[in-house]
Scaffold this motif. Structure first.
Motif, mmCIF file in Angstrom:
data_model
loop_
_atom_site.group_PDB
_atom_site.id
_atom_site.type_symbol
_atom_site.label_atom_id
_atom_site.label_comp_id
_atom_site.label_asym_id
_atom_site.label_seq_id
_atom_site.Cartn_x
_atom_site.Cartn_y
_atom_site.Cartn_z
ATOM 1 N N GLY A 135 3.712 -7.028 -1.389
ATOM 2 C CA GLY A 135 2.383 -7.424 -1.829
ATOM 3 C C GLY A 135 1.681 -8.429 -0.954
ATOM 4 N N PHE A 136 1.287 -9.549 -1.550
ATOM 5 C CA PHE A 136 0.385 -10.509 -0.914
ATOM 6 C C PHE A 136 0.915 -11.047 0.422
ATOM 7 N N PHE A 137 2.163 -11.500 0.439
ATOM 8 C CA PHE A 137 2.700 -12.120 1.651
ATOM 9 C C PHE A 137 2.850 -11.107 2.784
ATOM 10 N N ALA A 138 3.338 -9.924 2.433
ATOM 11 C CA ALA A 138 3.577 -8.896 3.444
ATOM 12 C C ALA A 138 2.295 -8.531 4.176
ATOM 13 N N TRP A 139 1.228 -8.367 3.429
ATOM 14 C CA TRP A 139 -0.046 -7.984 4.043
ATOM 15 C C TRP A 139 -0.674 -9.148 4.794
ATOM 16 N N ALA A 140 -0.585 -10.342 4.230
ATOM 17 C CA ALA A 140 -1.239 -11.495 4.864
ATOM 18 C C ALA A 140 -0.693 -11.766 6.252
ATOM 19 N N ILE A 141 0.622 -11.598 6.440
ATOM 20 C CA ILE A 141 1.218 -11.903 7.746
ATOM 21 C C ILE A 141 0.792 -10.893 8.799
ATOM 22 N N LEU A 142 0.306 -9.726 8.358
ATOM 23 C CA LEU A 142 -0.062 -8.667 9.298
ATOM 24 C C LEU A 142 -1.492 -8.762 9.803
ATOM 25 N N GLY A 143 -2.330 -9.618 9.203
ATOM 26 C CA GLY A 143 -3.695 -9.553 9.697
ATOM 27 C C GLY A 143 -4.694 -10.528 9.133
ATOM 28 N N THR A 144 -4.328 -11.786 8.954
ATOM 29 C CA THR A 144 -5.308 -12.746 8.432
ATOM 30 C C THR A 144 -5.510 -13.887 9.435
ATOM 31 N N LEU A 145 -4.740 -14.946 9.328
ATOM 32 C CA LEU A 145 -4.955 -16.118 10.193
ATOM 33 C C LEU A 145 -4.794 -15.760 11.669
ATOM 34 N N ALA A 146 -3.741 -15.029 11.993
ATOM 35 C CA ALA A 146 -3.520 -14.674 13.394
ATOM 36 C C ALA A 146 -4.618 -13.750 13.913
ATOM 37 N N THR A 147 -5.174 -12.923 13.049
ATOM 38 C CA THR A 147 -6.280 -12.049 13.454
ATOM 39 C C THR A 147 -7.507 -12.864 13.817
ATOM 40 N N ILE A 148 -7.771 -13.918 13.075
ATOM 41 C CA ILE A 148 -8.898 -14.806 13.394
ATOM 42 C C ILE A 148 -8.724 -15.401 14.787
ATOM 43 N N VAL A 149 -7.505 -15.865 15.089
ATOM 44 C CA VAL A 149 -7.226 -16.433 16.406
ATOM 45 C C VAL A 149 -7.366 -15.368 17.490
ATOM 46 N N ILE A 339 -10.138 -10.932 1.969
ATOM 47 C CA ILE A 339 -10.154 -10.161 0.718
ATOM 48 C C ILE A 339 -9.527 -8.785 0.935
ATOM 49 N N ALA A 340 -9.883 -8.116 2.033
ATOM 50 C CA ALA A 340 -9.367 -6.764 2.286
ATOM 51 C C ALA A 340 -7.868 -6.768 2.533
ATOM 52 N N VAL A 341 -7.402 -7.695 3.379
ATOM 53 C CA VAL A 341 -5.999 -7.680 3.798
ATOM 54 C C VAL A 341 -5.091 -8.381 2.796
ATOM 55 N N SER A 342 -5.514 -9.520 2.268
ATOM 56 C CA SER A 342 -4.633 -10.324 1.412
ATOM 57 C C SER A 342 -4.761 -10.024 -0.074
ATOM 58 N N ILE A 343 -5.816 -9.304 -0.485
ATOM 59 C CA ILE A 343 -6.001 -9.047 -1.919
ATOM 60 C C ILE A 343 -6.104 -7.557 -2.211
ATOM 61 N N VAL A 344 -7.059 -6.869 -1.593
ATOM 62 C CA VAL A 344 -7.280 -5.449 -1.900
ATOM 63 C C VAL A 344 -6.066 -4.609 -1.507
ATOM 64 N N ALA A 345 -5.618 -4.734 -0.261
ATOM 65 C CA ALA A 345 -4.477 -3.928 0.203
ATOM 66 C C ALA A 345 -3.210 -4.173 -0.628
ATOM 67 N N PRO A 346 -2.847 -5.429 -0.947
ATOM 68 C CA PRO A 346 -1.657 -5.637 -1.789
ATOM 69 C C PRO A 346 -1.788 -5.033 -3.181
ATOM 70 N N LEU A 347 -2.956 -5.149 -3.795
ATOM 71 C CA LEU A 347 -3.129 -4.592 -5.143
ATOM 72 C C LEU A 347 -3.034 -3.073 -5.119
ATOM 73 N N VAL A 348 -3.615 -2.444 -4.096
ATOM 74 C CA VAL A 348 -3.503 -0.987 -3.963
ATOM 75 C C VAL A 348 -2.039 -0.596 -3.771
ATOM 76 N N THR A 349 -1.336 -1.325 -2.922
ATOM 77 C CA THR A 349 0.082 -1.053 -2.679
ATOM 78 C C THR A 349 0.898 -1.196 -3.962
ATOM 79 N N ASN A 350 0.666 -2.267 -4.698
ATOM 80 C CA ASN A 350 1.430 -2.503 -5.919
ATOM 81 C C ASN A 350 1.155 -1.432 -6.970
ATOM 82 N N PHE A 351 -0.092 -0.994 -7.061
ATOM 83 C CA PHE A 351 -0.401 0.062 -8.036
ATOM 84 C C PHE A 351 0.240 1.379 -7.614
ATOM 85 N N TRP A 352 0.269 1.657 -6.306
ATOM 86 C CA TRP A 352 0.939 2.856 -5.802
ATOM 87 C C TRP A 352 2.435 2.806 -6.137
#
Length: 512
Positions: A135-149, A339-352
């Motif tokens: 969920g949240f942690f898995a997606w966040a590490i793939l494309g949030t803070l480091a993506t900004i940098v 929102i897309a990477v840390s919230i939407v994607a994890p919720l879609v994954t969890n529902f799947w």
């Protein structure tokens, strides 16, 4: 072309294959020992890293810096659906079908230590544990803070789009000029993503072969598994040749579209209310135990097999998928990205996971052994087929899940081939031949590993956890660099400004 990185990373893969051919058991034992060492001494650090990355990202996204637009573009290139579709396949492709069926069932059969251990029927806890991993942690590490940098260094500063770019705020421009640290960062990132790609390619070749045998009585042999990978790589190579704007975009849209349709069908013809209860109850249990689950350190063996295995896997994937998400997110704001990477994607994954795993648990409750028996005897692909067998139109659903598995893996190979090509050239539009070359290399390597034996596939899959050790230090600086860069970009874009007063600067924020 960075020939040093190319030669060292490619040479490592060749060396691994040669050593496996010579003595696969010795290689497997060596990797197991390094795996245990990595999980034991770096596991706690990974848990803190994943937590900090997610929390800081959420804070940044919903702060005044959330309006900062990334990539030097005034508007995004892709529609929201197309953009999210390409993001979703980056992680779901690794476990979207088989782990979704297997992990909730494993946790249902044997309670995670945090919830007491032993056999149990605590359904919400089983799903909560799977949600925490994917969920949240898995997606966040793939494309949030480091993506900004990454987007700032490449699009605003004009430096190559390589994993070493994440170290630019620390070392400056010299990280790009014959830097041992920079080359090491790129090399380990390529080796990590290769391990993370070759493992799933090999496993899914075996799993799809099992599905073909189960449905159509096709012999379940190594030859068939190799033929499956040939088809997968052919699709990936064709997609790679057409580029991000056509190949990956089309595959990802088809992939997500089929996943959505299949999910709706299973939700309607399956145990609808049980699935919904599993999702709601699992999310509730996860959120209620959020901090306890995030920092659980009570059982080293279990952590190494589950949480730290996944954390290492996703960290190893991180730098390469950060490059891909940076490429497709140009023109998006920080808030949209978070929102897309840390919230939407994890919720879609969890529902799947709730749809597939919940259906399996439901049938297991009604008929003990109907799913768990197949899972214990023949692994994850058997669990998926056992679930489909108990649904109406089970044959059609089983075939559909095989097709979506093929597309998932082809999309993964295509995406990773693109990101490796970007790393070697530093250009977000690498040459076609280089993208196709890496797609073919991944396929050929996976086929060779298959012929060695399933143990070699497990070994190379576990090796991504070993490479996650140096890669995790590459993902550490963005925790403080990303907020600094967000502030700098906010000043440049007129979202905030500073003026001196009595010999010092104070911040004054716009209200727009």
């Amino acid at each position: 072309m960075d020939w040093t990185t190319f030669a060292v990373s490619g040479g490592f893969l060749i060396l691994f294959i040669v050593l496996s051919l010579m003595n696969s058991e010795a290689v497997s034992n060596w990797i197991t020992r390094l795996f245990d060492f990595s999980a034991k001494y770096f596991g706690a650090y990974w848990q803190v890293l994943m937590f900090g990355n997610f929390v800081i990202g959420i804070f940044l996204g919903f702060s005044r810096f959330g309006k900062v637009r990334l990539g030097g573009a005034n508007e995004p290139k892709y529609s929201y659906y197309r953009w999210v579709a390409m993001i979703l396949v980056t992680l779901l492709a690794s476990g979207g079908v088989f782990w979704a069926a297997a992990e909730p069932m494993y946790h249902y059969m044997t309670e995670p230590p945090l919830f007491g251990g032993g056999e149990f029927e605590n359904i919400p806890a089983a799903f909560a544990q799977a949600f925490m991993h994917w969920g949240f942690f898995a997606w966040a590490i793939l494309g949030t803070l480091a993506t900004i940098v990454m987007m700032y260094v490449h699009y605003s500063k004009g430096y190559p789009m390589r994993p070493r770019a994440l170290l630019f705020p620390v070392f400056g421009e010299k990280i790009f000029h014959k830097s041992i640290i920079g080359s090491t960062a790129d090399i380990f990132s390529i080796i990590a993503i290769a391990a993370g790609t070759l493992g799933p390619l090999g496993f899914l070749g075996l799993q799809i072969s099992y599905g073909l045998n189960h449905i159509f009585n096709v012999p379940n042999t190594v030859t068939v598994s190799v033929m499956v990978i040939v088809v997968l790589v052919a699709i990936a190579a064709i997609s790679a040749a057409t580029g991000v704007d056509r190949g990956i975009l089309i595959l990802s849209r088809v992939n997500v579209g089929m996943t959505f349709v299949l999910g709706i069908i299973v939700l309607l013809i399956g145990p609808t209310f049980f699935i919904i209860d599993s999702f709601v109850g699992g999310m509730g249990t996860y959120l209620q135990n959020f901090f306890t689950m995030s920092f659980f350190r009570g059982d080293d063996a279990w952590l190494g097999s589950w949480t730290l295995f996944f954390w290492g896997w996703f960290i190893g994937y991180g730098p390469m998928l950060i490059i891909f998400i940076s490429r497709i997110s140009r023109g998006r704001t920080i808030r949209e990205l978070i929102i897309a990477v840390s919230i939407v994607a994890p919720l879609v994954t969890n529902f799947w996971f709730s749809i597939i795993g919940g259906t399996g648990v439901f049938f297991e409750i009604g008929n003990p052994g109907s799913v768990s028996g197949a899972l214990n005897e023949a692994g994850m692909p058997a669990a998926v087929m056992a679930i489909m067998d108990q649904l109406p139109i089970g044959m059609i659903m089983a075939v559909a899940f095989l097709v979506i598995s093929v597309i998932f893996v082809a999309t993964t190979a295509d995406t990773i081939s693109y990101t490796v090509a970007v790393t070697l050239t530093g250009n977000d539009q690498p040459k076609r031949w280089l993208r196709v070359f890496w797609a073919l290399i991944f396929g050929a390597t996976a086929m060779v590993i298959l012929t060695i034996g399933e143990g070699s596939i497990t070994a190379i899959q576990n090796s991504i956890v070993i490479t996650a050790v140096p890669v995790s230090f590459l993902l550490l600086p963005p925790l403080w660099n990303a907020p600094q860069i967000a502030k700098k970009m906010a000043l440049e874009q007129g979202l905030m400004w500073e003026r001196p007063r009595k010999g010092r600067s104070i911040k004054v924020y716009n209200r727009k």
